[in-house]
Design a protein around this motif. Sequence first.
Motif, PDB file in Angstrom:
ATOM      1  N   ALA A 153     -11.969  82.046  72.236  1.00  0.00           N
ATOM      2  CA  ALA A 153     -12.392  83.303  71.611  1.00  0.00           C
ATOM      3  C   ALA A 153     -13.906  83.453  71.700  1.00  0.00           C
ATOM      4  N   GLY A 154     -14.630  82.344  71.464  1.00  0.00           N
ATOM      5  CA  GLY A 154     -16.083  82.395  71.544  1.00  0.00           C
ATOM      6  C   GLY A 154     -16.598  82.612  72.955  1.00  0.00           C
ATOM      7  N   ALA A 155     -15.812  82.179  73.940  1.00  0.00           N
ATOM      8  CA  ALA A 155     -16.217  82.307  75.343  1.00  0.00           C
ATOM      9  C   ALA A 155     -15.732  83.605  75.980  1.00  0.00           C
ATOM     10  N   LEU A 156     -15.053  84.452  75.220  1.00  0.00           N
ATOM     11  CA  LEU A 156     -14.490  85.678  75.788  1.00  0.00           C
ATOM     12  C   LEU A 156     -15.530  86.599  76.423  1.00  0.00           C
ATOM     13  N   PRO A 157     -16.771  86.685  75.897  1.00  0.00           N
ATOM     14  CA  PRO A 157     -17.761  87.531  76.585  1.00  0.00           C
ATOM     15  C   PRO A 157     -18.017  87.090  78.026  1.00  0.00           C
ATOM     16  N   VAL A 158     -18.008  85.780  78.274  1.00  0.00           N
ATOM     17  CA  VAL A 158     -18.222  85.291  79.641  1.00  0.00           C
ATOM     18  C   VAL A 158     -17.056  85.698  80.537  1.00  0.00           C
ATOM     19  N   VAL A 184     -23.469  76.285  82.346  1.00  0.00           N
ATOM     20  CA  VAL A 184     -24.439  75.199  82.135  1.00  0.00           C
ATOM     21  C   VAL A 184     -25.380  75.542  80.983  1.00  0.00           C
ATOM     22  N   MET A 185     -25.825  76.788  80.926  1.00  0.00           N
ATOM     23  CA  MET A 185     -26.686  77.216  79.818  1.00  0.00           C
ATOM     24  C   MET A 185     -25.977  77.076  78.488  1.00  0.00           C
ATOM     25  N   GLY A 186     -24.657  77.308  78.487  1.00  0.00           N
ATOM     26  CA  GLY A 186     -23.893  77.196  77.254  1.00  0.00           C
ATOM     27  C   GLY A 186     -23.941  75.820  76.646  1.00  0.00           C
ATOM     28  N   ALA A 199     -23.561  80.260  72.722  1.00  0.00           N
ATOM     29  CA  ALA A 199     -23.303  79.178  71.768  1.00  0.00           C
ATOM     30  C   ALA A 199     -22.035  79.406  70.963  1.00  0.00           C
ATOM     31  N   TRP A 200     -21.458  80.584  71.073  1.00  0.00           N
ATOM     32  CA  TRP A 200     -20.329  80.914  70.199  1.00  0.00           C
ATOM     33  C   TRP A 200     -19.099  80.063  70.480  1.00  0.00           C
ATOM     34  N   MET A 212     -15.869  83.226  62.049  1.00  0.00           N
ATOM     35  CA  MET A 212     -16.816  84.327  62.260  1.00  0.00           C
ATOM     36  C   MET A 212     -17.302  84.337  63.714  1.00  0.00           C
ATOM     37  N   TYR A 213     -17.635  83.157  64.238  1.00  0.00           N
ATOM     38  CA  TYR A 213     -18.114  83.084  65.622  1.00  0.00           C
ATOM     39  C   TYR A 213     -16.993  83.426  66.608  1.00  0.00           C
ATOM     40  N   ALA A 214     -15.763  83.017  66.286  1.00  0.00           N
ATOM     41  CA  ALA A 214     -14.628  83.388  67.135  1.00  0.00           C
ATOM     42  C   ALA A 214     -14.449  84.907  67.134  1.00  0.00           C
ATOM     43  N   GLY A 215     -14.591  85.510  65.947  1.00  0.00           N
ATOM     44  CA  GLY A 215     -14.475  86.961  65.843  1.00  0.00           C
ATOM     45  C   GLY A 215     -15.582  87.689  66.584  1.00  0.00           C
TER      46      GLY A 215
END
Length: 238
Positions: A153-158, A184-186, A199-200, A212-215
Amino acid sequence: MTGRALSSDWLKIRGKGIWFLVFLAPIGLTAMQALNFGLRLDYLKQQYGDNLWGGLLNNVVVFVPLALMLGATILSSMIANVEHEQGSWKQLLALPIPRTAVYLAKFMLACILLIVSSLLLTVGVVGLGLVLGFDASEIPWTDTIRLGLLPLAGALPVLSLELWLTMVTKNQALPVTLGIILAVMGMFSLSISPYFPLAWAQMAWNGPHSWMYAGMGIGMGLLIMLLGMIHFSRKDVA
């Protein structure tokens, strides 16, 4: 319409090596920890004491955000390349299916494949713990399921960004390179800020407010997906 497009995409990915990738990541992470715990089992049992399952999960999750972002990058490229390699975008978009449905179907396909991979990681970690002799009655089922799904969920923007770029770009070198850089930046993004989007994926597991971060990841991922869908619906795709 989206369901029809999704069904078609399921058929298209046969024999493309995509399922190999889906299984590769969880098997690789599980094998890595099998080697780690196999070589240092006595030491790690002393270190983690009565929380062996928690220790195993914490060792695995260190690599999960990186694996998810790299997986999202490669999966997006492979899904888009099914059309790019065959030169079938014009034929596909000439069908009586809205472009938005085509785009949404490919986004849903990528999400489903990553969810399957995350759940396979859960199975692999539980199986590894049992093989190592951990108490089956103490399996933290909630945490093992969260292991892949919350970082996803946190990586969904990527994933949303990579799917957008791979869908509208025939040359996959740029989006794939960008995805590797972001992955790599993550790994070092917490040194910037826990609110930095890369970082999410980490904060969704071990942050003080993980949900919250997942959301936040889901929200930004859907926003980027919508922007990509609008762009794709208006762009001429060769």
